[in-house]
Design a protein around this motif. Sequence first.
Motif, PDB file in Angstrom:
ATOM      1  N   GLN A 426       0.716  -1.059  -0.126  1.00 50.28           N
ATOM      2  CA  GLN A 426       0.145   0.115   0.067  1.00 50.28           C
ATOM      3  C   GLN A 426       0.882   1.215   0.190  1.00 50.28           C
ATOM      4  OE1 GLN A 426      -2.371  -0.596   3.596  1.00 50.28           O
ATOM      5  NE2 GLN A 426      -3.711  -2.253   2.471  1.00 50.28           N
ATOM      6  N   ASP A 427       1.849   1.107   0.834  1.00 50.39           N
ATOM      7  CA  ASP A 427       2.972   2.368   0.729  1.00 50.39           C
ATOM      8  C   ASP A 427       3.716   2.626  -0.405  1.00 50.39           C
ATOM      9  OD1 ASP A 427       2.043   3.073   3.335  1.00 50.39           O
ATOM     10  OD2 ASP A 427       3.579   2.112   4.437  1.00 50.39           O
ATOM     11  N   ARG A 430       1.230   4.034  -2.945  1.00 51.09           N
ATOM     12  CA  ARG A 430       1.102   5.377  -2.479  1.00 51.09           C
ATOM     13  C   ARG A 430       2.189   6.340  -3.150  1.00 51.09           C
ATOM     14  NH1 ARG A 430      -0.751   3.450   2.708  1.00 51.09           N
ATOM     15  NH2 ARG A 430      -2.984   3.874   2.783  1.00 51.09           N
ATOM     16  N   PHE A 459      -1.014  11.557  -2.058  1.00 50.82           N
ATOM     17  CA  PHE A 459      -1.473  10.288  -1.729  1.00 50.82           C
ATOM     18  C   PHE A 459      -0.974   9.791  -0.382  1.00 50.82           C
ATOM     19  CE2 PHE A 459      -1.500  10.851  -6.402  1.00 50.82           C
ATOM     20  CZ  PHE A 459      -2.744  10.571  -6.427  1.00 50.82           C
TER      21      PHE A 459
END
Length: 593
Positions: A426-427, A430, A459
Amino acid sequence: MNKKVIADLRVLMSDNKIDAYLTVSTDPHQSEYIPPFWLRNKFLTGFTGVYCRTVVTKKKAMLWTDGKEAIKVKKELKNSPFKYQVKTLVTADLNDEITWIAKELKNGGTIGVDPRIMTIAQMESLKDLVAKQKSLSIKYVENNLIDEVWEDRPPMPKSSVIIRGRKLEKTSVRKKLRIITKELKKSACDLHIVSNLESIARSLNARATDVEYNPLVISYLVIGTKNSYWFIDKDRIAPEYKKLLPSNLKLLPYDNFAKELESLSVSKTVMIDKNEVSQWVLNHIHPSAKIRYQTSPITKMKAIKNSFEIKMMSNACLRDSFYLAEAIFWIKNEVKRRPVTECELIDKIKEFKSKDKNYLELSFEPIAAYNKNAAVIHYEPKLLPSCASIKNKGIVLIDCGAHFTDGTTDATRTFTVGKVKSKVKQDYTRVLKGHLALNILKFPAGTKGYHVDALARQFLWEAGLNYSHGTGHGVGYVTSVHETAGFGITPLRPMSIDEGMVFSNEPGYYKEGHYGIRIENMVFVEKHKDKFLKLAQMTYCPYERELIDVKMLDQKELDWVNKYHKIVLKKLKPMIKDRAMLDWLKKTCAPLI
């Protein structure tokens, strides 16, 4: 660093009637990468970070650095007599340092500074800050006090100098000096003093190996409307290269600069860029001279590359993209058989790049950081007692670049070497979305770097995350990977993004003690339409599909990545001789959906 050095320094401070000695990490040319001869703060403190300012008083010793060095300074200053502060916002002024000095010297005192390592702009700011304290004063100390306590100091570098010919430089030295002279006349100036090493290299098509990771020549240059003067020991330049220099460029010894400057500047109007030239230089201009402060005309010449230079740099970046992909493929396969140290991976990166026929040197020490080590932004495993082992799980960050005869490169990829948690994906996504936001952006001419910086962070911000470095920096044409042309994608840079600029696009995220993520491409600015501009890619290395959470990408982002990967495969395929690597690249560059 030992306590005796600080004790000896304090004796000299007392002899010079100084209560606080202030030093910044640079050299007389305001360089970022500094020859060992001028690495005074490293000698004094033991801290190896790039950004470093120190103050020593009679009782205390203090160091300031920036967020990129936060983890490093914590480790390196453990048990040191130096305490430290990490700045949340890095600016050229010395407000934090003077505020601290004022608190320490409650009854007032004298601050000693070496005028060679302070720009005119810094000194003006410093004087204003000190004036507000009233009880403090400044004293110039031309004989640097740290030099006087430095035993076994490395020698001054004096490498051989080459002058690049027409195959590598579209514009001759004669023509470049003529262009600068024309700008001087427009400003009604007689002389322009140049101390910035990149500016000298670009003006004279000159390169050397005086500065590690930067093919630059330690020298001064004074450009005049009739004659110009290059302060460099003439025996450093071979006869075949001297032939490429115009007859009105006079060669004078480096050590004679101050004396000759005073003579040359008598009753002249002198153009000076106060953000580049030191207070020491200003002090040695003849009192009869008229000073005109303005941005050096060379600054724009550096920042905006012509079509020839962009083509050359693009070629260099393409080859370097292949070497980066080669390193990623190698480590992904090697860790399946055995643990591999970060230092081994760095050596392999160097091996791949050095085989290029146009290779000159690295543009910085490669970063190969495994898992939690990647959270250290300027991680240097070879400075540690031992290198960490990369195993068949987690992620690796590689940030590397080189100087080739046809261009300077810089690229970063973060990738898996085994299983990772969904939070890491997820990071990563982003960070990728912020990177893509700039790649996809169309923007009007006149847009500033700080205008688009927030787009790359948005983000991460939505998740309450951020990173403590700029989103992009200018890249020089075979000079410095961090070009000093005043441009950057950062909240602190007001310079416009103009057609022909070359810079990095490198958002990141760093979770201390766990992992670090950065994605970096080199890009150049080209026309879009109707006075709008866009970014064109120079780096062609695949993103890590195993770290992309496709559900987090919108259709435009997804289409861009798929198109980019298609181009990556097309461009890199002809360079690949290993069938297994080609199969890996095809799989990596396959459409995400």
